[in-house]
Write an enzyme that holds these catalytic residues in place. Structure first.
Site, short mmCIF file in Angstrom:
data_model
loop_
_atom_site.label_atom_id
_atom_site.label_comp_id
_atom_site.label_asym_id
_atom_site.label_seq_id
_atom_site.Cartn_x
_atom_site.Cartn_y
_atom_site.Cartn_z
N GLY A 264 0.80 -1.30 -0.06
CA GLY A 264 0.08 0.07 -0.06
C GLY A 264 0.72 1.35 0.03
O GLY A 264 1.02 1.76 -0.88
N LYS B 262 12.31 -1.02 4.78
CA LYS B 262 11.00 -0.75 4.34
C LYS B 262 11.03 0.82 4.38
O LYS B 262 11.24 1.51 5.16
CB LYS B 262 10.01 -1.39 5.49
CG LYS B 262 8.50 -1.02 5.30
CD LYS B 262 7.78 -1.73 6.36
CE LYS B 262 6.23 -1.27 5.82
NZ LYS B 262 5.26 -1.87 7.09
N ASP C 240 -3.47 -9.23 13.38
CA ASP C 240 -3.34 -9.18 11.75
C ASP C 240 -2.67 -10.59 11.26
O ASP C 240 -1.96 -10.53 10.33
CB ASP C 240 -2.85 -8.22 10.85
CG ASP C 240 -3.37 -8.20 9.44
OD1 ASP C 240 -2.67 -7.36 8.80
OD2 ASP C 240 -4.24 -9.03 8.99
C1 LIG Z 1 8.67 -6.28 11.83
O1 LIG Z 1 9.15 -6.94 10.61
C2 LIG Z 1 8.44 -6.03 9.43
C3 LIG Z 1 7.69 -5.25 9.54
C4 LIG Z 1 6.96 -4.85 8.58
O2 LIG Z 1 5.97 -3.83 8.79
C5 LIG Z 1 7.26 -5.12 7.43
C6 LIG Z 1 8.03 -6.24 7.26
N1 LIG Z 1 8.58 -6.66 5.80
C7 LIG Z 1 9.72 -7.53 5.45
C8 LIG Z 1 9.31 -7.62 4.09
C9 LIG Z 1 10.09 -8.37 3.25
C10 LIG Z 1 11.38 -8.91 4.14
C11 LIG Z 1 12.63 -9.59 3.23
O3 LIG Z 1 13.60 -9.68 3.78
N2 LIG Z 1 11.97 -10.12 1.94
C12 LIG Z 1 12.91 -10.61 1.19
C13 LIG Z 1 14.19 -10.50 1.25
C14 LIG Z 1 15.12 -11.27 0.18
C15 LIG Z 1 14.56 -11.83 -0.90
C16 LIG Z 1 13.11 -12.04 -0.97
C17 LIG Z 1 12.16 -11.32 0.19
C18 LIG Z 1 12.25 -12.72 -2.05
N3 LIG Z 1 13.02 -13.22 -3.25
C19 LIG Z 1 14.45 -13.72 -2.77
C20 LIG Z 1 15.22 -12.66 -2.11
C21 LIG Z 1 11.70 -8.51 5.19
C22 LIG Z 1 10.56 -7.64 5.90
C23 LIG Z 1 9.04 -6.77 8.46
#
Ligand SMILES: COc1cc(O)cc(Nc2ccc(C(=O)Nc3ccc4c(c3)C[NH2+]CC4)cc2)c1
Length: 337
Positions: A22, A41, A133
């Site tokens: 969003g 983020k 959530d």
């Molecule tokens: C408290 O933690 C939170 C709070 C929040 O509001 C949002 C998040 N969101 C995240 C979303 C994604 C990732 C993440 O590390 N995603 C990620 C990293 C590397 C790769 C991918 C996703 C997918 N393709 C391969 C490589 C970490 C936190 C957390």
């Protein structure tokens, strides 16, 4: 990178975008001092509008929540137009996509994941928070295939403690407890247990217990609390789902009882241990030494600065050095002092 990202680039090399929702986008990044990967983020304050307080609530929550199954917040940076949250790297993506890819999970695998979910939720409840959530989209897999709870934008820390009634209706309808969609006052902990029941059902069935394209019809199904019981579910798992998906929150199992439910403790000698593996007051000696050299401070001064937990680059460097050490890598800062 556009200039608004300047402040974060002092500490992180920003890479490609790995997700955008969003009012936020998430970019992969490398912490310059330790080389560790993180997720950043990025939120635009103007786009956030009335949702800005939700971000402040989440940041305050994340500053007190440190647990092996809760995604870690390392650093917060704010400019006049942007808010940056530097978060734990979870490359395994969403549990939602993992279930879809496998159609549904065998009980043994669902049990491993669900123990981690219950551990994270029991921990945040003892810290006085309800998530509100809980759904597979808000559970990410880290690089060791373990779950991390994310997105505390809807969490609540009732003023009067976890026994204090809440009233805001929030979260995703399919996972929302009957009392929550009814508009009644409700207890965050009880609503979280219902959502975990829906989550467990989704893990082992690959579809939702209550589903309908029409929200009104969906609400009626949730309030009725009747759902299909596929024949592949074991009697113990059916019992657990049944006591979690009790329409009357007073008849519903609570988190304490959940921790020692037979389906969850199958093969274990003890109830689930939900305590955090991190301790806020014990600071790792090797990290202090490495940081005191780099930042040219005495070890005592470095310890005092770390213990302020300002969620600035010092907090981030400490946690990321600790991560390196825990992964068996040298506890070293990569750039010369
Ligand atoms: C408290 O933690 C939170 C709070 C929040 O509001 C949002 C998040 N969101 C995240 C979303 C994604 C990732 C993440 O590390 N995603 C990620 C990293 C590397 C790769 C991918 C996703 C997918 N393709 C391969 C490589 C970490 C936190 C957390």
């Amino acid at each position: 990178m556009p200039t608004p990202y300047r402040p974060i680039e002092e500490y992180y090399q920003l890479r490609h975008t790995i997700g955008s929702g969003g009012f936020a986008k998430v970019k992969l990044a490398h912490h310059i001092l330790t080389g560790e990967k993180v997720a950043v983020k990025i939120m635009d304050k103007a786009a956030l509008g009335p949702d800005l307080p939700r971000v402040q609530i989440e940041i305050e929550a994340m500053k007190t929540l440190t647990h092996q199954h809760v995604c870690k917040l390392y650093q917060v940076l704010e400019t006049d137009t942007k808010i940056f949250m530097v978060l734990e790297y979870c490359p395994g993506g969403e549990l939602f996509d993992y279930i879809v890819a496998k159609d549904r999970l065998p009980e043994e695998e669902a049990r491993v994941f669900f123990r981690q979910i219950v551990s994270a939720v029991a921990y945040i409840h003892t810290e006085g928070y309800a998530h509100r959530d809980l759904k597979p989209e808000n559970l990410l897999l880290d690089e060791t295939h373990n779950l991390k709870l994310i997105d505390f934008g809807l969490c609540a820390k009732p003023k009067g403690g976890m026994d204090h009634q809440l009233s805001t209706c929030c979260g995703s309808p399919a996972y929302a407890a009957p009392e929550l969609i009814q508009g009644d006052e409700y207890l965050g902990a009880e609503a979280d247990v219902w959502s975990m029941g829906v989550l467990l059902y989704a893990l082992m069935c690959g579809f939702l217990p209550f589903d309908d394209d029409n929200v009104g019809a969906l609400y009626r199904k949730i309030r009725k609390g009747q759902y299909e019981v596929p024949d592949w579910l074991s009697p113990q798992s059916v019992d657990l789902i049944n006591v979690m998906l009790q329409v009357n929150p007073k008849c519903r199992i609570n988190v304490k009882e959940l921790l020692c439910h037979p389906w969850l403790t199958e093969g274990l000698a003890e109830p689930i241990d939900f305590r955090t593996k991190y301790s806020n007051n014990h600071i790792d000696e090797d990290c202090i030494t490495e940081m005191s050299i780099h930042f040219k401070k005495s070890k005592n001064t470095m310890l005092d600065i770390i213990k302020d937990w300002k969620y600035d680059d010092i907090t981030a460097t400490y946690f990321l050095l600790l991560n390196k050490k825990r992964r068996g890598k040298p506890c070293r800062i990569l750039v010369p002092p």
